[in-house]
Design an enzyme around this catalytic site. Structure first.
Site, PDB file in Angstrom:
ATOM      1  CD  GLU A 268      -9.282   7.441   4.388  1.00 26.25           C
ATOM      2  OE1 GLU A 268      -9.645   8.636   4.451  1.00 26.25           O
ATOM      3  OE2 GLU A 268      -8.327   7.052   3.684  1.00 26.25           O
TER       4      GLU A 268
ATOM      5  CG  PHE B 238      -3.407   7.409   9.760  1.00 25.70           C
ATOM      6  CD1 PHE B 238      -4.760   7.409  10.036  1.00 25.70           C
ATOM      7  CD2 PHE B 238      -2.891   6.368   8.997  1.00 25.70           C
ATOM      8  CE1 PHE B 238      -5.597   6.410   9.573  1.00 25.70           C
ATOM      9  CE2 PHE B 238      -3.725   5.363   8.533  1.00 25.70           C
ATOM     10  CZ  PHE B 238      -5.085   5.384   8.823  1.00 25.70           C
TER      11      PHE B 238
ATOM     12  CE1 TYR C 226      -3.445   2.799   0.596  1.00 25.42           C
ATOM     13  CE2 TYR C 226      -2.016   3.496   2.394  1.00 25.42           C
ATOM     14  CZ  TYR C 226      -3.074   3.739   1.537  1.00 25.42           C
ATOM     15  OH  TYR C 226      -3.753   4.927   1.610  1.00 25.42           O
TER      16      TYR C 226
ATOM     17  CG  HIS D  29      -4.322  13.794  -0.739  1.00 23.77           C
ATOM     18  ND1 HIS D  29      -4.606  13.233  -1.966  1.00 23.77           N
ATOM     19  CD2 HIS D  29      -4.574  12.822   0.180  1.00 23.77           C
ATOM     20  CE1 HIS D  29      -5.005  11.987  -1.791  1.00 23.77           C
ATOM     21  NE2 HIS D  29      -5.007  11.715  -0.513  1.00 23.77           N
TER      22      HIS D  29
ATOM     23  CE1 TYR E  15     -18.119  28.719  47.816  1.00 24.39           C
ATOM     24  CE2 TYR E  15     -19.104  27.814  45.838  1.00 24.39           C
ATOM     25  CZ  TYR E  15     -19.053  27.900  47.209  1.00 24.39           C
ATOM     26  OH  TYR E  15     -19.920  27.174  47.956  1.00 24.39           O
TER      27      TYR E  15
ATOM     28  NE  ARG F 151     -14.625  30.469  50.587  1.00 25.05           N
ATOM     29  CZ  ARG F 151     -15.822  29.932  50.812  1.00 25.05           C
ATOM     30  NH1 ARG F 151     -15.923  28.698  51.262  1.00 25.05           N
ATOM     31  NH2 ARG F 151     -16.914  30.640  50.599  1.00 25.05           N
TER      32      ARG F 151
ATOM     33  CG  ASN G   3      -0.880   8.492   6.083  1.00 25.09           C
ATOM     34  OD1 ASN G   3      -1.801   8.886   6.790  1.00 25.09           O
ATOM     35  ND2 ASN G   3      -0.958   7.407   5.337  1.00 25.09           N
TER      36      ASN G   3
END
Length: 492
Positions: free
Chosen positions: A412, A326, A52, A82, A277, A280, A194
């Protein structure tokens, strides 16, 4: 000079490189690991094994076999296709962090990239060559594909570089440096994109700035305590040791140190039995945010030294595994947690601001700290701004990591949204800085009415620092400039 070897990079190292101009170099041991891994890839290509990303398509196209003669073109097409980022670019410091982190990950020797490519990344860091990388477009799984593709585009001479606040074509910048763009070979495009380095780079910058804010929040809160004649018994060590959280104990200790020898603070029963608060519970509230910072730092330092490529190459190429390092889930959770922790520092700061300006709560100080109440509004609207910022933070603090959306034709089918979490965390940090800046302005003004000469010596120095940035309020003016200047002072 900081050596990168893929295993020992720390947040402290990143701070030195990003903020102090420290140079980097590749460790000799990492060079050997990279070269060994590259030989394995070349052997896979030569033997025509199907692996791959080396000789197959990507994502849903992983079953498409690519001829040997097209393996280089495959990588170039990958980077071009991409590079789909949109929106405003990441800051130069985040872009710089991205290069460092991607380089460090690839130096682990599991990715099969040539040393020549990594030396160019090292050169970019040392010569402040920062790619223009759009912020939006990452799903936070399969890595930060869009963002890292814009980084890789610069290497091949098709992207843009930030130079003197302008976007300059990378070919022009390489010409200035008398260098040629890189021609990517088998697997190298995939190795470059990646990974989780966009979300982690923004995360590292987030942590460095958030840690500084957490420190600043303590002296600012201490100044408010002086202005409101707060009770210091609440910071007694026995109280915090009885609960046992280290961070809470540490905050209480630092509060005692800031307030040491103050003539403005009180003891319980002197003016009142206990404070609200927001005064404190400073050790409990701020201490809990420090606990989150510790978790975030630990997560970041693991991820900064992680192999997040796919596939990963082991055993001299005998074992090549497609997996999912990834996936950005750890960073997504850490950034969402950081959002909540920093938003709370802003929330409690805004409540202290309200006590400083509200004549029903501020122990006799002028309404809205005005020099002439009625004729002049004083800091009335500064509290409005703080309230607006903390409300905005509440929407940004919604966890990005609870969302997911399928991509690549459901190959994916679960993603982290970690980069969105990191980006939103940074916006919360910027908002929080402005809220703390407002508290500092109000607290510094308030202690003037009490008498600066009665302040704790250590805090008196901080009061002077504030006054060097923002002058005392003698009459109404445009306060947005004061807020911006004070916020800039609080930056790392």
């Amino acid at each position: 000079m900081i050596q990168l070897d893929g295993d020992r990079l720390t947040v402290a190292d990143m701070k030195a490189i990003l903020y102090e101009g420290e140079k980097i170099e590749i460790a000799p041991s990492a060079r050997a690991a990279v070269e060994k891994s590259r030989r394995a890839v070349e052997q896979i290509v030569k033997q025509k094994k199907t692996v791959y990303g080396i000789n197959t398509g990507f994502g849903k196209f992983s079953d498409v076999k690519i001829p040997r003669e097209d393996t280089r073109l495959l990588q170039l097409h990958l980077i071009r296709s991409h590079a789909c980022g949109v929106g405003e670019p990441f800051s130069e410091i985040v872009s710089r962090a991205m290069i460092i982190l991607r380089l460090n990950a690839l130096l682990k020797g599991y990715s099969g990239i040539r040393l020549k490519v990594l030396e160019r990344l090292c050169y970019m860091v040392n010569h402040c060559i920062h790619p223009v990388i759009p912020q939006q477009g990452s799903l936070g799984a399969s890595g930060d594909l869009a963002a890292l593709s814009h980084l890789a585009l610069v290497l091949v001479g098709e992207g843009f570089i930030c130079q003197d606040e302008q976007s300059v074509a990378s070919t022009e910048v390489w010409r200035q440096h008398q260098l040629q763009p890189i021609e990517l070979e088998a697997k190298e495009g995939l190795a470059l994109i990646n990974g989780t380095q966009a979300m982690t780079a923004q995360g590292v910058v987030n942590f460095i700035e958030a840690e500084k804010l957490a420190c600043d929040s303590e002296w600012i809160a201490a100044m408010t305590i002086e202005a409101l004649r707060g009770i210091t018994d609440a910071f007694h060590p026995a109280v915090h040791e009885a609960r046992g959280y280290k961070e809470q104990i540490d905050v209480a200790k630092r509060m005692r140190e800031w307030l040491k020898d103050s003539e403005l603070t009180t003891e319980q029963g002197e003016l009142r039995v206990q404070d609200a608060y927001s005064l404190r519970c400073i050790p409990q509230i701020h201490g809990a945010s420090w606990q989150v910072l510790s978790y975030v730092k630990e997560t970041l330092e693991i991820e900064m030294n992680a192999a997040t490529d796919n596939p990963l190459i082991f055993d001299d190429g005998q074992t090549v595994i497609s997996s999912g390092n990834f996936h950005g889930q750890p960073i997504a959770f850490a950034m969402d947690f950081l959002k909540v922790a920093i938003a709370e520092l802003a929330n409690v700061s805004e409540r202290r601001i309200e006590r400083l300006v509200n004549p029903h709560l501020n122990e006799g100080l002028p309404p809205f700290l005005s020099p002439e109440p009625g004729l002049q509004s004083g800091v009335m609207i500064l509290q409005y701004t703080a309230a607006s910022l903390v409300s905005e933070n509440k929407t940004l603090a919604h966890p990005a990591s609870v969302d997911s959306i399928p991509s690549s034709a459901n190959q994916e089918d679960h993603v982290s949204m970690g980069t969105i979490a990191a980006r939103h965390a940074y916006q919360i940090i910027k908002n929080c800085r402005k809220v703390l800046a407002i508290e500092a302005i109000c607290a510094a003004q308030a202690v003037e009415f009490r008498g600066v000469e009665y302040m704790a010596p250590k805090l008196g120095g901080k009061w002077q620092d504030v006054r060097n940035v923002v002058p005392s309020i003698k009459r109404d003016r445009v306060y947005s400039k004061d807020i911006e200047k004070m916020a800039a002072y609080l930056c790392p």
